[in-house]
Scaffold this active site. Sequence first.
Site, PDB file in Angstrom:
ATOM      1  N   GLU A 158       0.749  -1.137  -0.152  1.00 37.49           N
ATOM      2  CA  GLU A 158      -0.130   0.044   0.159  1.00 37.49           C
ATOM      3  C   GLU A 158       0.897   1.319   0.132  1.00 37.49           C
ATOM      4  OE1 GLU A 158      -2.087  -0.901   3.502  1.00 37.49           O
ATOM      5  OE2 GLU A 158      -3.045  -2.392   2.603  1.00 37.49           O
ATOM      6  N   GLU A 210      -4.571  -7.088   2.401  1.00 36.18           N
ATOM      7  CA  GLU A 210      -3.269  -7.837   3.022  1.00 36.18           C
ATOM      8  C   GLU A 210      -3.075  -9.141   2.933  1.00 36.18           C
ATOM      9  OE1 GLU A 210      -4.841  -5.206   4.575  1.00 36.18           O
ATOM     10  OE2 GLU A 210      -3.515  -3.665   4.948  1.00 36.18           O
ATOM     11  N   PHE A 215       1.911  -1.234   8.673  1.00 35.85           N
ATOM     12  CA  PHE A 215       2.277  -1.417  10.064  1.00 35.85           C
ATOM     13  C   PHE A 215       2.146  -2.659  10.402  1.00 35.85           C
ATOM     14  CE2 PHE A 215       1.611   3.100  12.010  1.00 35.85           C
ATOM     15  CZ  PHE A 215       1.560   3.651  10.750  1.00 35.85           C
ATOM     16  N   ASP A 256       1.542  -3.688  13.128  1.00 37.33           N
ATOM     17  CA  ASP A 256       0.132  -4.235  13.809  1.00 37.33           C
ATOM     18  C   ASP A 256      -1.087  -4.762  12.999  1.00 37.33           C
ATOM     19  OD1 ASP A 256       0.622  -1.894  16.267  1.00 37.33           O
ATOM     20  OD2 ASP A 256       1.789  -1.522  13.992  1.00 37.33           O
ATOM     21  N   PHE A 257      -0.927  -4.477  11.696  1.00 39.31           N
ATOM     22  CA  PHE A 257      -1.942  -4.967  10.549  1.00 39.31           C
ATOM     23  C   PHE A 257      -1.871  -6.538  10.478  1.00 39.31           C
ATOM     24  CE2 PHE A 257      -1.589  -0.806   8.428  1.00 39.31           C
ATOM     25  CZ  PHE A 257      -1.959   0.180   9.852  1.00 39.31           C
ATOM     26  N   HIS A 291      -1.307   1.027  16.593  1.00 32.01           N
ATOM     27  CA  HIS A 291      -0.198   1.284  15.301  1.00 32.01           C
ATOM     28  C   HIS A 291       1.316   1.548  15.992  1.00 32.01           C
ATOM     29  CE1 HIS A 291      -3.805   2.480  13.005  1.00 32.01           C
ATOM     30  NE2 HIS A 291      -2.981   2.416  11.990  1.00 32.01           N
TER      31      HIS A 291
HETATM   32  C1  LIG Z   1      -5.822  -3.629   7.618  1.00 35.28           C
HETATM   33  C2  LIG Z   1      -5.274  -2.109   7.426  1.00 35.28           C
HETATM   34  N1  LIG Z   1      -4.569  -1.943   6.356  1.00 35.28           N
HETATM   35  C3  LIG Z   1      -3.897  -0.612   6.016  1.00 35.28           C
HETATM   36  C4  LIG Z   1      -3.987   0.569   6.949  1.00 35.28           C
HETATM   37  C5  LIG Z   1      -3.367   1.673   6.766  1.00 35.28           C
HETATM   38  N2  LIG Z   1      -4.344   2.666   6.339  1.00 35.28           N
HETATM   39  C6  LIG Z   1      -5.004   3.560   7.010  1.00 35.28           C
HETATM   40  S1  LIG Z   1      -5.890   4.625   6.363  1.00 35.28           S
HETATM   41  C7  LIG Z   1      -5.801   3.807   5.003  1.00 35.28           C
HETATM   42  C8  LIG Z   1      -6.608   4.415   3.593  1.00 35.28           C
HETATM   43  C9  LIG Z   1      -7.947   4.161   3.850  1.00 35.28           C
HETATM   44  O1  LIG Z   1      -8.803   4.420   2.846  1.00 35.28           O
HETATM   45  P1  LIG Z   1     -10.321   4.402   2.655  1.00 35.28           P
HETATM   46  O2  LIG Z   1     -10.880   3.070   3.285  1.00 35.28           O
HETATM   47  O3  LIG Z   1     -10.568   4.835   1.319  1.00 35.28           O
HETATM   48  O4  LIG Z   1     -10.570   5.563   3.926  1.00 35.28           O
HETATM   49  P2  LIG Z   1     -10.264   7.175   3.741  1.00 35.28           P
HETATM   50  O5  LIG Z   1      -8.991   7.091   4.582  1.00 35.28           O
HETATM   51  O6  LIG Z   1     -10.209   7.520   2.378  1.00 35.28           O
HETATM   52  O7  LIG Z   1     -11.229   7.872   4.609  1.00 35.28           O
HETATM   53  C10 LIG Z   1      -5.075   2.845   4.930  1.00 35.28           C
HETATM   54  C11 LIG Z   1      -4.353   1.945   4.033  1.00 35.28           C
HETATM   55  C12 LIG Z   1      -4.825   0.325   8.083  1.00 35.28           C
HETATM   56  N3  LIG Z   1      -5.226   1.060   9.063  1.00 35.28           N
HETATM   57  N4  LIG Z   1      -5.328  -1.219   8.236  1.00 35.28           N
END
Ligand SMILES: Cc1ncc(C[n+]2csc(CCOP(=O)(O)OP(=O)(O)O)c2C)c(N)n1
Lengths: 324, 324, 340, 340
Positions: D36, D67, D90, D92-93, D136
């Site tokens: 990502e 993932e 992270f 943590d995921f 995190h």
């Molecule tokens: C399982 C997981 N993978 C990756 C992340 C890292 N991460 C946090 S926000 C995000 C993007 C989220 O996009 P979206 O669902 O469209 O929500 P937005 O931020 O646009 O509101 C990512 C990849 C996470 N928190 N949890």
Amino acid sequence: MNPMNRLELYTEMVRIRQYESRILQEYHADKSPAWDIGAGLIPGEMHLAAGQEPAAVGVCAHLKKGDGITAPHRPHHFALAHGVDMNAMTAEIYGRTTGLCKGKGGHMHLFDPENHFSCSGIIAQGYPVACGQALAMKRKGTDNVAIAVAGEGAANQGAFHESLNLAAVWNLPVVFIIEDNDWAISVPRSDSTATTSNADRAAGYGIPGVRVEDNDVEAVFEAAGAAIDRARSGEGPSLIEIHTLRLWGHFEGDAQAYRTDLETVDERDPIPRYAAMLLESGELTEDQVQEIAATADAEVDAAIQFALNSPIPAPEDALLHVFA
Amino acid sequence: MNPMNRLELYTEMVRIRQYESRILQEYHADKSPAWDIGAGLIPGEMHLAAGQEPAAVGVCAHLKKGDGITAPHRPHHFALAHGVDMNAMTAEIYGRTTGLCKGKGGHMHLFDPENHFSCSGIIAQGYPVACGQALAMKRKGTDNVAIAVAGEGAANQGAFHESLNLAAVWNLPVVFIIEDNDWAISVPRSDSTATTSNADRAAGYGIPGVRVEDNDVEAVFEAAGAAIDRARSGEGPSLIEIHTLRLWGHFEGDAQAYRTDLETVDERDPIPRYAAMLLESGELTEDQVQEIAATADAEVDAAIQFALNSPIPAPEDALLHVFA
Amino acid sequence: MTATETPTRRITTAKAMAEAIGLEMRANPDVFVMGEDVGAYGGIFGSTTDLFGEFGADRVIDTPISETGFIGAGIGAAVEGLRPVVELMFVDFYGVCMDQISNHMAKIHYESGGAVKVPMVLMSATGAGYSDAAQHSQCLWGTFAHLPGMKVVVPSNPYDAKGLMASAIRDDNPVVYLFHKGAQGLVWMEKNPRSIGHVPEEAFTVPIGEAAIAREGSDVTIVTLSLSVQHSLDVAEQLEGEGISVEIVDLRSLVPLDRQTVLDSVAKTGKLLVVDEDYKSFGLTGEIAAIVAETDPTMLKKPVKRLAVPDVPIPYARSLEYGILPTRERIAEAVKDLMA
Amino acid sequence: MTATETPTRRITTAKAMAEAIGLEMRANPDVFVMGEDVGAYGGIFGSTTDLFGEFGADRVIDTPISETGFIGAGIGAAVEGLRPVVELMFVDFYGVCMDQISNHMAKIHYESGGAVKVPMVLMSATGAGYSDAAQHSQCLWGTFAHLPGMKVVVPSNPYDAKGLMASAIRDDNPVVYLFHKGAQGLVWMEKNPRSIGHVPEEAFTVPIGEAAIAREGSDVTIVTLSLSVQHSLDVAEQLEGEGISVEIVDLRSLVPLDRQTVLDSVAKTGKLLVVDEDYKSFGLTGEIAAIVAETDPTMLKKPVKRLAVPDVPIPYARSLEYGILPTRERIAEAVKDLMA
Ligand SMILES: Cc1ncc(C[n+]2csc(CCOP(=O)(O)OP(=O)(O)O)c2C)c(N)n1
Ligand SMILES: Cc1ncc(C[n+]2csc(CCOP(=O)(O)OP(=O)(O)O)c2C)c(N)n1
Ligand SMILES: [Mg+2]
Ligand SMILES: [Mg+2]
């Protein structure tokens, strides 16, 4: 929809925007000279929801006592629209003992059991939890509903699929909301999602799916009303995708160099647009605009003052609350 | 379809059935007096695929050198139809040094890199791996395809969703097969799955989805041919759900007390039905039926003998192969 | 004790678990069961035997194969005040749902500053010994015990199985309840007679966080848990004949861990063998050895011995599998080494 | 060494990682990157900085937030002979994809009896200290190291970051590469100057499985890793002034673990402090203590000290978070306790 409701919708959006704007300001205020994410009165990651107010306000306008929400990492708009106490929430974001979670949770982990509200920093993982809340509501014989919120990026996570299927098979009173703000951090929707509308996915679970295209609070209100009614009356879950707008960066500090649509962002802001419409129709006056802004400003100001005046937790309290 | 192909399809189904029947027999042969799952020449769980031959045979008839398969816990029919060496596979099931995996994998973990075949005991988790195989095939510029196989119960696992979306977004040469045998252990499809056809879910990824309703090898052959052609020519993934039949228990030892459809199982056996059709049309003779059965019997017999004559691994070899 | 009960009623571990769940369900309408094949089938390893018949599909709920979905749903239901008992069929499947378990179930109470409780039981089958190979034979209790916010209990016999289940269901915290397939007393698996034993009919609890002295002894301490307790007891009986007196500490709970009982026993014997069917490194055997090393290494008359799966996946063939399990033979050998 | 290189070129850990990946990508067309925001963004923690510009979207691939999907795809690609470097943003995921990691990536080689190789790197960000709270901020290396079949490396500085990455990519086994956000040298995070250091421009390797003596000393051994090495070095410099000589073992790899370097150092000093930012129980500190206890507890002149996160989730507020982290102050205090 009557003019009264329109004014309420507008007012709530302004209130949330005022909140996000002030948090933005406060967050950045003391991160310099070298911008340090862990420094300042509000440390850590900060995901603000400016531009996405129509989603939260349009949905939460239908909620009542006992209804629940699981929100994602970008939670403030849903928290506020659902009635989470602004003081306690702000104190939490400032990491104070008077915070919702006594400073343990922070901005991505706000828990308000009174309002059955929670959020989580792990993508899409609020969806299953909302199913469980809905299961409990159903078992208890209430007509309450659970709202599960996630972004369009989250709709490609396994938990999305498992939750929609589970809710459909068990006919749970849950409404799944996807906030499509076109981006998942730096990844555009087209690179992550094999369909232009997540509403299409609802058919795979035999449940209604709707996409609200224009980030309009009233369109959200309509769609959410139908889905929530359906859930309350025992007819089961629905999915609503709302095409909304991430007005600012993914998190604060995000330079958005990747962002191809930056130029048109401001003109797509849903709040001025809604204000203009209401002004034009005469349902809102310039005086009211000022007044609503001032009221919001005062409330947010008081919340920030409350937070600032609250005690910082003692380090040794970190050892509390591992077990009940 | 020409008569030649029909005979091949029939022959391969009989070969697989003969295999499963003999394994069934051998598996139970030495589990008594108190039936003990860990005892005997074939220990452990045993998931046989009798009744599901049309799925494997109809799909694999289109595969060529370099094409891959990830199969689930019920893997024998796909392994054999795809050309995995029967001797080495049988020796693996008997836990011998001459086995595909030197006795380390067993019936749920058969690895045959030459045929790009593998299986796994964790539900739906072969789907992402097949996407990766397909990604490699594409990057290498081949026209090979990867086939991902899982049951209808597996289609409610998050990995299913993530894989379909990923394959669609990346336009990967993978064909997703769902074998719907109505049951996931004791749970009927209606209790687990919010749609009567998983093919409906394909639309949520913008890919073709087909449900083959009648456990007929030729119908599978047709559907698989179209999907595999599509994948080979770079047009991307497809999903095929095959309504098939679990002729026996979920695993050996399963008393199937829960099974409401047990009465009609035998009459739904796809192999006698196909034989009858070919006999009727004159494409198959009674003599051929005998001959095909005898050939299969001999081959299976030889494989079992090969396994039985192979050495049992030395206990200390358990320490080998943790790292390359 | 009811009048109908014979004091020597003997039942299997599986039956003891199901009985405890049934008693709690009768006593508290908020208790319900979810999982794959927990309904008509009664749980693949018998943990919900007969519950479906008594309580029906509304309280004994078969789920889709969606562990993230239904474990998450258990969390949501618990947060709303219900008391779900959720089965993860094999602990080996943790990886498809570990986020719900370790980032949500285990952390919500802490993250909320104590505002939210998650009174949920997550039960799961562990263990090897019947050629189920690398993806269906692990113990993994060390993995759960490493991560804060969930209690972890692991019974070794029918009595504890029943009492720990009652405690787990009544606990206001998430409790991970790990049972060894080989100690369930299943009719279709080789078993130690210790998997069947006397269990009172009425409800009772075994406290979470207290180890048991499964056998007193003076020469060597074996600290262990689960099926390995049964093996260790067999070995201790055998070695008694050879004049070696073995004390066996059955941990029963990993979180909270009863450090004092371990230390008291080692203080007495000066010799410590830790037996574990989980992987050796970064796990239980290390933790127990470290407890002594950080308290008083001079208690040890001999270096600690750690007998566990030697950091290899569990192989399929019986010869290979028994090549790496902590068998009675290996336990006896390790005790004798300590006595040498 | 090329002519253009100044021997004192100093770069951040993040840049060192990206540079190593870039060099391997240039050398071997089978190497590619997935994850990502690894593309135009350059990785949230800079691990893929500038790679997208050089190699394009075909070899530096942004993924959906799936993932299980893309780590599984990495495994499939590796099985077919490619060498994917996959980022889990992270650590943590891990819970949303741990099945692919621990049941597939880590076990396929073993399950196949050596027939199949999985030459894949899984890199992920770890660590706390900037109020990112419970989901995190974890390290979790103990969790990975407990499960067999994957190598686990954890660099503490730019040089090792580059060398270990090269080794990881060239290794025919799955390697989990865990980097601490606080040691990346990011411009937007508080950092120790040790996160920027001299790194040769050309490709080189640091062997997996060899610990380093980050500092020689004679009074106390600190065994540690990652950001805690930087803290420990700071503490050692400070304590030198007080006449205490600290030896620091930087483990660098957890799997394989360099037991001998640990034992040699403890044999010399007789005093062991293990510092770890992962959770305390059932993890790294236990393993290191156990290595001594099972080898020769009489080496220890004092009980072992374990300084780690005291089995609580990571809290948000700075005061709370620094209430449980292994800070310089706590390290210094623990060393002094050992000297008392
Ligand atoms: C399982 C997981 N993978 C990756 C992340 C890292 N991460 C946090 S926000 C995000 C993007 C989220 O996009 P979206 O669902 O469209 O929500 P937005 O931020 O646009 O509101 C990512 C990849 C996470 N928190 N949890
Ligand atoms: C993640 C995971 N959950 C549960 C199981 C246990 N399990 C093995 S087979 C099976 C049923 C599978 O049903 P289906 O996908 O329909 O395949 P079938 O057995 O009918 O061929 C279950 C639940 C598993 N192996 N992996
Ligand atoms: Mg988004
Ligand atoms: Mg099935």
